[in-house]
Scaffold this motif. Structure first.
Motif, PDB file in Angstrom:
ATOM      1  N   ARG A  14       0.837  -1.204   0.000  1.00 29.69           N
ATOM      2  CA  ARG A  14       0.000   0.000   0.000  1.00 29.69           C
ATOM      3  C   ARG A  14       0.870   1.251   0.000  1.00 29.69           C
ATOM      4  NH1 ARG A  14      -3.379  -2.837   3.652  1.00 29.69           N
ATOM      5  NH2 ARG A  14      -2.359  -1.802   5.415  1.00 29.69           N
ATOM      6  N   PHE A  15       1.937   1.207   0.782  1.00 35.46           N
ATOM      7  CA  PHE A  15       2.852   2.344   0.858  1.00 35.46           C
ATOM      8  C   PHE A  15       3.527   2.582  -0.495  1.00 35.46           C
ATOM      9  CE2 PHE A  15       6.849   4.403   2.478  1.00 35.46           C
ATOM     10  CZ  PHE A  15       6.233   5.528   3.003  1.00 35.46           C
ATOM     11  N   LEU A  16       3.915   1.490  -1.168  1.00 36.06           N
ATOM     12  CA  LEU A  16       4.520   1.608  -2.495  1.00 36.06           C
ATOM     13  C   LEU A  16       3.545   2.224  -3.490  1.00 36.06           C
ATOM     14  CD1 LEU A  16       6.626  -1.594  -3.355  1.00 36.06           C
ATOM     15  CD2 LEU A  16       7.419   0.764  -3.100  1.00 36.06           C
ATOM     16  N   PHE A  17       2.299   1.768  -3.466  1.00 38.01           N
ATOM     17  CA  PHE A  17       1.315   2.279  -4.415  1.00 38.01           C
ATOM     18  C   PHE A  17       0.987   3.746  -4.159  1.00 38.01           C
ATOM     19  CE2 PHE A  17       0.325  -2.264  -5.286  1.00 38.01           C
ATOM     20  CZ  PHE A  17       0.454  -2.199  -6.679  1.00 38.01           C
ATOM     21  N   LYS A  18       1.077   4.178  -2.897  1.00 39.40           N
ATOM     22  CA  LYS A  18       0.916   5.605  -2.614  1.00 39.40           C
ATOM     23  C   LYS A  18       2.027   6.401  -3.297  1.00 39.40           C
ATOM     24  CE  LYS A  18      -1.518   5.362   1.846  1.00 39.40           C
ATOM     25  NZ  LYS A  18      -1.422   5.634   3.305  1.00 39.40           N
ATOM     26  N   GLY A  19       3.238   5.857  -3.245  1.00 43.83           N
ATOM     27  CA  GLY A  19       4.361   6.494  -3.934  1.00 43.83           C
ATOM     28  C   GLY A  19       4.165   6.502  -5.435  1.00 43.83           C
ATOM     29  N   LEU A  20       3.613   5.409  -5.971  1.00 46.10           N
ATOM     30  CA  LEU A  20       3.350   5.331  -7.411  1.00 46.10           C
ATOM     31  C   LEU A  20       2.328   6.386  -7.824  1.00 46.10           C
ATOM     32  CD1 LEU A  20       3.664   3.943 -10.149  1.00 46.10           C
ATOM     33  CD2 LEU A  20       1.906   2.308  -9.437  1.00 46.10           C
ATOM     34  N   LEU A  21       1.316   6.608  -7.002  1.00 38.11           N
ATOM     35  CA  LEU A  21       0.313   7.629  -7.310  1.00 38.11           C
ATOM     36  C   LEU A  21       0.935   9.016  -7.357  1.00 38.11           C
ATOM     37  CD1 LEU A  21      -2.762   6.421  -5.192  1.00 38.11           C
ATOM     38  CD2 LEU A  21      -2.452   6.292  -7.675  1.00 38.11           C
ATOM     39  N   VAL A  22       1.864   9.294  -6.448  1.00 41.63           N
ATOM     40  CA  VAL A  22       2.554  10.591  -6.465  1.00 41.63           C
ATOM     41  C   VAL A  22       3.413  10.700  -7.721  1.00 41.63           C
ATOM     42  CG1 VAL A  22       4.248  12.043  -5.293  1.00 41.63           C
ATOM     43  CG2 VAL A  22       2.532  10.818  -3.953  1.00 41.63           C
ATOM     44  N   THR A  23       4.091   9.606  -8.087  1.00 48.03           N
ATOM     45  CA  THR A  23       4.893   9.589  -9.312  1.00 48.03           C
ATOM     46  C   THR A  23       4.025   9.916 -10.528  1.00 48.03           C
ATOM     47  OG1 THR A  23       6.570   8.029  -8.513  1.00 48.03           O
ATOM     48  CG2 THR A  23       6.202   8.093 -10.885  1.00 48.03           C
ATOM     49  N   LEU A  24       2.860   9.286 -10.613  1.00 53.23           N
ATOM     50  CA  LEU A  24       1.955   9.538 -11.730  1.00 53.23           C
ATOM     51  C   LEU A  24       1.409  10.962 -11.686  1.00 53.23           C
ATOM     52  CD1 LEU A  24      -0.011   6.160 -11.824  1.00 53.23           C
ATOM     53  CD2 LEU A  24       1.825   6.913 -13.353  1.00 53.23           C
ATOM     54  N   GLU A  25       1.126  11.454 -10.479  1.00 50.60           N
ATOM     55  CA  GLU A  25       0.637  12.834 -10.342  1.00 50.60           C
ATOM     56  C   GLU A  25       1.663  13.829 -10.858  1.00 50.60           C
ATOM     57  OE1 GLU A  25      -0.214  16.071  -6.771  1.00 50.60           O
ATOM     58  OE2 GLU A  25      -0.175  13.929  -6.291  1.00 50.60           O
ATOM     59  N   ILE A  26       2.909  13.657 -10.425  1.00 51.41           N
ATOM     60  CA  ILE A  26       3.984  14.544 -10.874  1.00 51.41           C
ATOM     61  C   ILE A  26       4.139  14.456 -12.385  1.00 51.41           C
ATOM     62  CG2 ILE A  26       6.480  14.933 -10.805  1.00 51.41           C
ATOM     63  CD1 ILE A  26       6.409  14.011  -7.872  1.00 51.41           C
ATOM     64  N   SER A  27       4.101  13.231 -12.905  1.00 51.97           N
ATOM     65  CA  SER A  27       4.296  13.019 -14.340  1.00 51.97           C
ATOM     66  C   SER A  27       3.177  13.648 -15.156  1.00 51.97           C
ATOM     67  CB  SER A  27       4.378  11.514 -14.645  1.00 51.97           C
ATOM     68  OG  SER A  27       5.430  10.906 -13.952  1.00 51.97           O
ATOM     69  N   THR A  88       8.218  19.868  -1.752  1.00 56.06           N
ATOM     70  CA  THR A  88       8.972  18.938  -2.596  1.00 56.06           C
ATOM     71  C   THR A  88       8.222  18.558  -3.873  1.00 56.06           C
ATOM     72  OG1 THR A  88       8.117  17.084  -1.275  1.00 56.06           O
ATOM     73  CG2 THR A  88      10.262  17.979  -0.670  1.00 56.06           C
ATOM     74  N   ILE A  89       6.917  18.342  -3.779  1.00 52.78           N
ATOM     75  CA  ILE A  89       6.156  17.948  -4.971  1.00 52.78           C
ATOM     76  C   ILE A  89       6.098  19.097  -5.971  1.00 52.78           C
ATOM     77  CG2 ILE A  89       3.872  17.303  -5.834  1.00 52.78           C
ATOM     78  CD1 ILE A  89       3.454  15.641  -3.330  1.00 52.78           C
ATOM     79  N   VAL A  90       5.820  20.310  -5.484  1.00 55.93           N
ATOM     80  CA  VAL A  90       5.780  21.487  -6.364  1.00 55.93           C
ATOM     81  C   VAL A  90       7.147  21.716  -7.001  1.00 55.93           C
ATOM     82  CG1 VAL A  90       5.466  23.991  -6.464  1.00 55.93           C
ATOM     83  CG2 VAL A  90       3.889  22.580  -5.126  1.00 55.93           C
ATOM     84  N   ALA A  91       8.211  21.547  -6.221  1.00 56.50           N
ATOM     85  CA  ALA A  91       9.568  21.728  -6.750  1.00 56.50           C
ATOM     86  C   ALA A  91       9.863  20.714  -7.848  1.00 56.50           C
ATOM     87  CB  ALA A  91      10.592  21.598  -5.619  1.00 56.50           C
ATOM     88  N   ALA A  92       9.460  19.465  -7.628  1.00 60.94           N
ATOM     89  CA  ALA A  92       9.687  18.423  -8.633  1.00 60.94           C
ATOM     90  C   ALA A  92       8.914  18.736  -9.912  1.00 60.94           C
ATOM     91  CB  ALA A  92       9.276  17.061  -8.081  1.00 60.94           C
ATOM     92  N   ALA A 164      13.645  12.840  -8.128  1.00 58.99           N
ATOM     93  CA  ALA A 164      13.059  13.724  -7.115  1.00 58.99           C
ATOM     94  C   ALA A 164      13.227  13.177  -5.710  1.00 58.99           C
ATOM     95  CB  ALA A 164      11.579  13.963  -7.410  1.00 58.99           C
ATOM     96  N   THR A 165      13.622  11.910  -5.610  1.00 64.46           N
ATOM     97  CA  THR A 165      13.833  11.332  -4.279  1.00 64.46           C
ATOM     98  C   THR A 165      14.968  12.038  -3.548  1.00 64.46           C
ATOM     99  OG1 THR A 165      14.038   9.222  -3.103  1.00 64.46           O
ATOM    100  CG2 THR A 165      15.500   9.561  -4.974  1.00 64.46           C
ATOM    101  N   ILE A 166      15.842  12.701  -4.311  1.00 58.49           N
ATOM    102  CA  ILE A 166      16.993  13.377  -3.714  1.00 58.49           C
ATOM    103  C   ILE A 166      16.544  14.551  -2.832  1.00 58.49           C
ATOM    104  CG2 ILE A 166      17.479  15.103  -5.487  1.00 58.49           C
ATOM    105  CD1 ILE A 166      20.124  12.848  -3.877  1.00 58.49           C
ATOM    106  N   ILE A 167      15.327  15.108  -3.104  1.00 60.00           N
ATOM    107  CA  ILE A 167      14.805  16.180  -2.245  1.00 60.00           C
ATOM    108  C   ILE A 167      13.644  15.652  -1.398  1.00 60.00           C
ATOM    109  CG2 ILE A 167      15.566  18.090  -3.720  1.00 60.00           C
ATOM    110  CD1 ILE A 167      12.705  18.220  -4.859  1.00 60.00           C
ATOM    111  N   VAL A 168      13.633  14.339  -1.208  1.00 57.42           N
ATOM    112  CA  VAL A 168      12.666  13.648  -0.347  1.00 57.42           C
ATOM    113  C   VAL A 168      11.223  13.857  -0.805  1.00 57.42           C
ATOM    114  CG1 VAL A 168      12.260  12.986   2.059  1.00 57.42           C
ATOM    115  CG2 VAL A 168      14.285  14.302   1.499  1.00 57.42           C
ATOM    116  N   THR A 169      11.027  13.879  -2.128  1.00 56.02           N
ATOM    117  CA  THR A 169       9.667  13.891  -2.653  1.00 56.02           C
ATOM    118  C   THR A 169       9.055  12.514  -2.404  1.00 56.02           C
ATOM    119  OG1 THR A 169      10.349  15.423  -4.395  1.00 56.02           O
ATOM    120  CG2 THR A 169       8.260  14.281  -4.716  1.00 56.02           C
ATOM    121  N   PRO A 170       7.839  12.447  -1.869  1.00 58.38           N
ATOM    122  CA  PRO A 170       7.261  11.143  -1.508  1.00 58.38           C
ATOM    123  C   PRO A 170       6.752  10.349  -2.707  1.00 58.38           C
ATOM    124  CG  PRO A 170       5.684  12.883  -1.062  1.00 58.38           C
ATOM    125  CD  PRO A 170       6.956  13.562  -1.494  1.00 58.38           C
TER     126      PRO A 170
END
Length: 217
Positions: A14-27, A88-92, A164-170
């Protein structure tokens, strides 16, 4: 074997999929913004407007030849000194939009250039203004030809979100690091999970691109 079972616990997945959703959101947000700004910059560069096209081309060439990681660092650590401190998300999203806009601008410029010049001349001959001919005649043909290149760039963007993980983007990579940071035995299972998830998303986009390309052929 028990380490693998524990690594893929329901909570970790579940935690991984939350990260995947953020990845897709950023993308998704980055690619929408990049398409808008990249199209504008590509058209400006193609039309060769005195001074403006040269300046835009110079900026595009500079940013395209910088590492994306450097742009992410500049946005997250440099902009606060100018009075703007994004999370972090806005920066990414901001960094990737800047970088991808320059890449897409070049795709747009070359795509427009590949359309027969006679199409523009014929459009002008029937009374269309330049921007009307570009919007209604040239761009639809150019975008059709650019679908493979644009999808390829989108796939690269999805993979680049891992930076983006380098700036601790979730995002996905950072969530995987959190999981295996709790237990070093989870490193290999997490990297395998990352490979599978990135592959599924990117390969799915490739298939969609081929289907669209065949339908529009």
């Amino acid at each position: 074997m028990q380490n693998w079972i524990n690594a893929y616990s329901a909570m970790n997945l579940r935690f991984l999929f939350k990260g995947l959703l953020v990845t897709l959101e950023i993308s998704i947000v980055s690619v929408i913004l990049s398409m808008i700004f990249g199209s504008i910059l590509g058209i400006v560069r193609y039309t060769k407007i005195p001074w403006l096209s040269e300046i835009v081309g110079f900026i595009i060439d500079i940013i395209r030849n910088l590492p994306l990681l450097l742009i992410i660092f500049f946005v997250y650590f440099g902009l606060p000194s100018l009075g703007f401190k994004p999370d972090t998300i806005v920066a990414a999203i901001f960094a990737m939009t800047v970088f991808e806009s320059m890449m897409i601008a070049e795709i747009i410029r070359s795509g427009i250039g590949a359309v027969n010049r006679g199409q523009l001349e014929a459009s002008r001959a029937v009374g269309m203004k330049y921007y009307q001919a570009m919007w209604h005649v040239i761009l639809p043909q150019a975008y059709k030809n650019m679908i493979p290149a644009l999808v390829s760039q989108l796939i690269s963007l999805i993979k680049d979100t891992s930076l983006a993980t380098i700036i601790v983007t979730p995002e996905l990579m950072q969530h995987a690091q959190v999981i295996y940071g709790q237990n070093a035995n989870y490193i290999v299972p997490m990297y395998l999970a990352l490979a599978v998830l990135y592959f599924i998303v990117c390969y799915s986009l490739s298939i969609i691109s081929r289907i669209i390309d065949r339908k529009m052929a």
